[in-house]
Write a protein that holds these residues in place. Sequence first.
Motif, PDB file in Angstrom:
ATOM      1  N   LEU A  11       0.829  -1.206   0.000  1.00 37.71           N
ATOM      2  CA  LEU A  11       0.000   0.000   0.000  1.00 37.71           C
ATOM      3  C   LEU A  11       0.864   1.257   0.000  1.00 37.71           C
ATOM      4  O   LEU A  11       0.539   2.247  -0.664  1.00 37.71           O
ATOM      5  N   GLN A  12       1.979   1.241   0.718  1.00 36.03           N
ATOM      6  CA  GLN A  12       2.864   2.406   0.770  1.00 36.03           C
ATOM      7  C   GLN A  12       3.556   2.644  -0.561  1.00 36.03           C
ATOM      8  O   GLN A  12       3.849   3.795  -0.912  1.00 36.03           O
ATOM      9  N   GLN A  15      -3.385   2.547  -8.314  1.00 37.10           N
ATOM     10  CA  GLN A  15      -3.681   1.666  -7.194  1.00 37.10           C
ATOM     11  C   GLN A  15      -4.087   0.268  -7.647  1.00 37.10           C
ATOM     12  O   GLN A  15      -5.072   0.120  -8.355  1.00 37.10           O
ATOM     13  N   ALA A  44      -0.231  11.030   1.449  1.00 30.64           N
ATOM     14  CA  ALA A  44       0.669   9.931   1.066  1.00 30.64           C
ATOM     15  C   ALA A  44       1.501   9.463   2.262  1.00 30.64           C
ATOM     16  O   ALA A  44       1.884   8.295   2.333  1.00 30.64           O
ATOM     17  N   LYS A  51      -0.077   6.565   4.241  1.00 32.90           N
ATOM     18  CA  LYS A  51      -0.348   5.278   3.593  1.00 32.90           C
ATOM     19  C   LYS A  51       0.152   4.131   4.462  1.00 32.90           C
ATOM     20  O   LYS A  51       1.287   4.144   4.943  1.00 32.90           O
TER      21      LYS A  51
END
Length: 332
Positions: free
Chosen positions: A36-37, A44, A290, A293
């Motif tokens: 996810l990071q 995505q 961000a 994340k």
Amino acid sequence: MSQQQISLPAKLINGGIAGIVGVTCVFPIDLAKTRLQNQRSGQQAYKNMMDCLVKTVRSEGYFGMYRGAAVNLTLVTPEKAIKLAANDFFRHHLAKDGKKLTVFKEMLAGCGAGMCQVVVTTPMEMLKIQLQDAGRLAAQQRKPGVMCAARLAATNTVLSRSYNSFPVAAAPRAASATQIARELLHTQGIQGLYKGLGATLMRDVPFSMVYFPLFANLNRLGKPSPEEPAPFYWAFLSGCAAGSTAAVLVNPCDVVKTRLQSLNKGTSEEMYSGVVDCVSKLLRKEGPSAFLKGAGCRALVIAPLFGIAQVMYFAGVGEYILDNLPLGLLSP
């Protein structure tokens, strides 16, 4: 915590067992955090943690969730042992005449522990991230027209051969941690394994400065009397609460570290020259959000990990093992 003589072998055993048990329990969530990071806005592959885990199992099988676990299980013993034993060591030497440590001295002890652990943490994270992120890159590759040969040629040789080999229809062959480590040592020397050291220090030192004092004070609240230890369940809850709080606070540094240590990039994913460059590009292209994340995943990973660690640590599992070993095993 009492200020008696520190039994280093026992602390190392406690930290090692706690690390192995904890990593085995929460590693899939850690894998989701890394993926996810690393994904960029507009690209995505995963919506959230559960979506990431479901897609990982579908495309890579159950054991796909444990990519990179061998590295962690191998190195988490010295990493956790160094962290816990170093904090104990510094607290022991900062205490005067058995007096209660001030919060500042507790933070100082945590700072020392965080600085000691990066010797093991940085190469461990470096190798683990390459293996964890392989599935995300493979998922990108499976989308028609997403990756191009020119982009792949610019990536790390071992990782390109392992994860991004064409044709697209072919299943990617995963490189091992040993292959990646060997290639890094061959091409960049020992500093290749310590890429992202600055960002790792930025994450681990503040984490330890928050975690250890917070845990010590929360754990103190559960003691029946100053001389008696807190019950094991209170130590577990204190470790969980302190760990998750510290994890969320330093998550921006963890995002920067993950981006810097990811050697292989997907399509349109920029390279970073250092911490400042990474922070500025993240702010400009993805916005302040961000930096959060994977924060939920990280809290879910760290909370039980440190809860289990503190239970092992304060239950004296290491002391029990050493006390019950046959004397012949301890003699040269």
